[in-house]
Design an enzyme around this catalytic site. Structure first.
Site, mmCIF file in Angstrom:
data_model
loop_
_atom_site.group_PDB
_atom_site.id
_atom_site.type_symbol
_atom_site.label_atom_id
_atom_site.label_comp_id
_atom_site.label_asym_id
_atom_site.label_seq_id
_atom_site.Cartn_x
_atom_site.Cartn_y
_atom_site.Cartn_z
ATOM 1 N N LYS A 173 0.813 -1.231 0.000
ATOM 2 C CA LYS A 173 0.000 0.000 0.000
ATOM 3 C C LYS A 173 0.845 1.280 0.000
ATOM 4 C CE LYS A 173 -3.967 -1.868 2.498
ATOM 5 N NZ LYS A 173 -4.867 -1.601 3.634
ATOM 6 N N ASP A 209 -10.605 3.449 2.319
ATOM 7 C CA ASP A 209 -10.955 3.061 3.696
ATOM 8 C C ASP A 209 -11.822 4.117 4.390
ATOM 9 O OD1 ASP A 209 -9.801 0.584 3.668
ATOM 10 O OD2 ASP A 209 -7.920 1.217 4.597
HETATM 11 P P1 ATR Z 1 -3.000 -1.414 9.278
HETATM 12 O O1 ATR Z 1 -2.702 -0.886 7.912
HETATM 13 O O2 ATR Z 1 -3.983 -2.548 9.286
HETATM 14 O O3 ATR Z 1 -3.374 -0.338 10.232
HETATM 15 P P2 ATR Z 1 -0.367 -1.463 10.439
HETATM 16 O O4 ATR Z 1 -0.069 -0.157 9.818
HETATM 17 O O5 ATR Z 1 0.671 -2.540 10.419
HETATM 18 O O6 ATR Z 1 -1.658 -2.124 9.781
HETATM 19 O O7 ATR Z 1 -0.829 -1.206 11.967
HETATM 20 C C1 ATR Z 1 -1.086 -2.227 12.865
HETATM 21 C C2 ATR Z 1 -1.528 -1.650 14.215
HETATM 22 O O8 ATR Z 1 -1.802 -2.751 15.100
HETATM 23 C C3 ATR Z 1 -0.457 -0.808 14.893
HETATM 24 O O9 ATR Z 1 -1.095 0.203 15.648
HETATM 25 C C4 ATR Z 1 0.218 -1.829 15.803
HETATM 26 O O10 ATR Z 1 0.872 -1.267 16.914
HETATM 27 P P3 ATR Z 1 2.414 -0.743 16.809
HETATM 28 O O11 ATR Z 1 2.349 0.600 16.139
HETATM 29 O O12 ATR Z 1 2.874 -0.691 18.195
HETATM 30 O O13 ATR Z 1 3.134 -1.770 15.963
HETATM 31 C C5 ATR Z 1 -0.981 -2.634 16.259
HETATM 32 N N1 ATR Z 1 -0.596 -3.970 16.731
HETATM 33 C C6 ATR Z 1 -0.246 -5.031 15.979
HETATM 34 N N2 ATR Z 1 0.041 -6.095 16.778
HETATM 35 C C7 ATR Z 1 -0.132 -5.683 18.058
HETATM 36 C C8 ATR Z 1 0.005 -6.300 19.340
HETATM 37 N N3 ATR Z 1 0.393 -7.585 19.464
HETATM 38 N N4 ATR Z 1 -0.261 -5.559 20.451
HETATM 39 C C9 ATR Z 1 -0.667 -4.266 20.334
HETATM 40 N N5 ATR Z 1 -0.804 -3.630 19.161
HETATM 41 C C10 ATR Z 1 -0.553 -4.315 18.028
#
Ligand code: ATR
Length: 282
Positions: free
Chosen positions: A71, A107
């Site tokens: 993306k 989105d």
């Molecule tokens: P998307 O495009 O779906 O938003 P992304 O940009 O990878 O995907 O964002 C994923 C989100 O899920 C982030 O806010 C991430 O937190 P971090 O910024 O700390 O990485 C959150 N996230 C993913 N796995 C997580 C976990 N195990 N615990 C808490 N937050 C999580």
């Protein structure tokens, strides 16, 4: 269904792509509207994405959806971005037109249309809590601001990303700590989970909802499973819930309309079709 040599082509680019529900969704609309068209999965490795994007229009594609991990690359490789693409720095829908690749992020449309389906058209003077600070969160914060939300608290595992997001959107958006979550929820009319927590294979989102006002709404954009542990807990408290399928279906509409020239509808029949597909893959 058969297609001719004139069939209109579109698809979804990702790596991996086999899990995507988009071919089934667009395929449903193609059949419903009896179109001479095809929407196909395109498994494209990251190092090949730029080449693929320049070749696809030459192969006759009218455009594509873009999913992980492409993306941000799609944003860099496209022009004439819409406001949602600019807010997120990510493009999920590309339209090939007169030698140009136009970059959009649907989105915001998807989230707003999903809320409208649940009767929510304004959040004026309201407070909302958003969990997560990734690309989906940015689109959702932009949507909530457009509905007039007075205050949006963004809570994220990595606080720096929540602060960067708050700085981007300005004073109505602020970053809050997980430790402050209960207090923020007590003021909120809505909680939106944009993290991957609760998704199949991921840990559940384990938060205490007891401080939330009785009329509040819990939105989870995770759709695999449709009923996440968060939504189960919210229902047990008697709160209104919105699952992630509506946003998935709604964000797909603008691309379909641009490539195939037909405005597709989200109907109870389509939803049932997709729920059955999700159940079959559990
Ligand atoms: P998307 O495009 O779906 O938003 P992304 O940009 O990878 O995907 O964002 C994923 C989100 O899920 C982030 O806010 C991430 O937190 P971090 O910024 O700390 O990485 C959150 N996230 C993913 N796995 C997580 C976990 N195990 N615990 C808490 N937050 C999580």
């Amino acid at each position: 269904m058969t297609i001719s040599g004139h069939a209109k082509l579109a698809g979804i680019a990702g790596w991996p792509i086999a899990h995507s529900l988009s071919p089934m969704l667009h395929g449903y609309w193609i059949v419903e509207h009896k179109l001479d068209a095809a929407y196909v999965p395109l498994a494209i490795e990251p190092e090949d994405f730029a080449d693929a994007l320049s070749l696809l229009p030459k192969l006759g594609f009218r455009g594509i959806n873009v999913t992980l991990p492409h993306k941000e690359a799609a944003f860099r490789l496209t022009t004439e971005h819409d406001a949602a693409a600019i807010a997120t720095g990510a493009v999920n829908t590309v339209v090939f037109e007169n030698g140009r690749a136009l970059g959009r992020n649907t989105d915001v449309h998807g989230f707003l249309a999903m809320l409208r389906d649940s009767g929510i058209t304004s959040l004026a003077a309201k407070t909302v809590v958003v969990l997560g600070a990734g690309g989906a969160s940015r689109a959702i914060v932009a949507s909530l601001l457009s509905l007039g939300a007075e205050k949006i608290h963004v809570v994220n595992r990595t606080p720096e990303k929540a602060h960067a997001l708050a700085d981007f959107f300005g004073e109505r958006v602020s970053a809050a700590d997980w430790t402050a979550l209960s207090g923020r929820l007590a003021q909120a009319v809505m909680l939106v989970n944009t993290t991957s927590l609760g998704m199949k294979g991921e840990p559940p989102l384990d938060i205490d909802l007891t401080s939330m006002p009785a009329q509040s709404i819990i939105v989870d954009i995770v759709y695999r499973p449709l009923e996440t542990p968060l939504l189960v807990r919210a229902k047990a408290r008697g709160l209104k819930v919105i699952d992630g399928l509506g946003m998935l279906l709604r964000q797909a509409q603008p691309g379909f309309a641009a490539w195939f020239g037909v405005e597709p509808k989200v109907t109870p029949q389509l939803r049932a079709h997709m729920v059955a597909a999700l159940e079959a893959r559990r």
